[in-house]
Design a protein around this motif. Structure first.
Motif, mmCIF file in Angstrom:
data_model
loop_
_atom_site.group_PDB
_atom_site.id
_atom_site.type_symbol
_atom_site.label_atom_id
_atom_site.label_comp_id
_atom_site.label_asym_id
_atom_site.label_seq_id
_atom_site.Cartn_x
_atom_site.Cartn_y
_atom_site.Cartn_z
ATOM 1 N N HIS A 63 0.713 -1.281 -0.210
ATOM 2 C CA HIS A 63 0.323 0.074 0.067
ATOM 3 C C HIS A 63 1.165 1.417 0.005
ATOM 4 O O HIS A 63 1.501 1.502 1.357
ATOM 5 C CB HIS A 63 -0.912 -0.175 1.163
ATOM 6 N N GLY A 65 1.133 5.850 -1.191
ATOM 7 C CA GLY A 65 0.839 6.940 -2.241
ATOM 8 C C GLY A 65 0.232 7.271 -1.115
ATOM 9 O O GLY A 65 0.089 7.254 0.025
ATOM 10 N N ASN A 67 -3.601 10.478 -0.089
ATOM 11 C CA ASN A 67 -4.698 10.466 -0.287
ATOM 12 C C ASN A 67 -4.926 12.081 0.204
ATOM 13 O O ASN A 67 -4.799 12.055 1.400
ATOM 14 C CB ASN A 67 -5.165 9.900 0.092
ATOM 15 N N GLN A 68 -5.603 12.938 -0.656
ATOM 16 C CA GLN A 68 -5.700 14.524 -0.152
ATOM 17 C C GLN A 68 -7.121 13.866 0.520
ATOM 18 O O GLN A 68 -7.117 15.709 0.896
ATOM 19 C CB GLN A 68 -5.930 15.065 -1.790
ATOM 20 N N PHE A 69 -7.811 13.027 0.366
ATOM 21 C CA PHE A 69 -9.187 13.324 0.992
ATOM 22 C C PHE A 69 -8.829 13.763 2.339
ATOM 23 O O PHE A 69 -10.155 14.582 2.713
ATOM 24 C CB PHE A 69 -10.067 11.672 1.773
ATOM 25 N N ASN A 70 -7.866 13.843 3.181
ATOM 26 C CA ASN A 70 -8.417 14.112 5.042
ATOM 27 C C ASN A 70 -7.954 16.123 4.850
ATOM 28 O O ASN A 70 -7.839 16.515 5.443
ATOM 29 C CB ASN A 70 -7.166 13.857 5.479
ATOM 30 N N ARG A 72 -8.651 17.822 2.016
ATOM 31 C CA ARG A 72 -9.495 18.938 1.035
ATOM 32 C C ARG A 72 -9.912 19.626 1.800
ATOM 33 O O ARG A 72 -10.902 20.400 2.402
ATOM 34 C CB ARG A 72 -10.722 17.903 0.348
#
Length: 148
Positions: A63, A65, A67-70, A72
């Motif tokens: 795993h 990479g 992630n921009q989710f947190n 945004r």
């Protein structure tokens, strides 16, 4: 036509599948569960990705990479049609006014004004962002679009 005269469309109602009622039923012997094993037992439900205790594929693969989710920024959207519907006595519209009039949820910090609809009066609108069409329509009505 009365309620008691209504009938189902042809093919809408099926008879109950009678499993385990002999070979002639088409669902005899194993009752549509295949052969023996965990999935043939009653109450069996195996979660997705379970491989019988073997290390599952999703845990074997690396795993990597980001992630921009947190991180945004969520921007609420308001159209000019909705702003036009605000009380006529209000001359300046900002996020607090939008929250009070129910256009935006309480606690929102970022709002983008979109150009759907027309503006018939001069308003000073303060928001985080404006679409080009919204800015054009606000200025055409004699108002002002202020980026906060």
């Amino acid at each position: 036509m009365k309620l008691h005269e209504l009938k189902n469309v042809e093919g809408a109602v099926h008879r109950k599948k009678r499993v385990g009622c002999g070979e002639g039923s088409g669902h005899g012997k194993t009752s549509g569960r295949g052969g023996k094993g965990q999935s043939a037992r009653s109450g069996s439900s195996i979660r997705p990705g379970f491989e019988g205790g073997q290390m599952p594929l999703y845990r074997k693969l690396p795993h990597r990479g980001f992630n921009q989710f947190n991180f945004r920024t969520e921007i609420s959207v308001v159209n000019l049609v909705e702003i036009e519907a605000i009380d006529k006595s209000i001359k300046e519209v900002d996020i607090a006014v939008m929250i009070k009039s129910g256009l935006v949820r309480a606690g929102e910090t970022a709002v983008k004004v979109l150009g759907n609809g027309e503006l018939t009066r001069a308003l000073k609108i303060t928001a985080t962002r404006f679409s080009d069409s919204a800015k054009e329509k606000i200025e055409k009505a004699g108002g002002q679009a202020v980026v906060a």
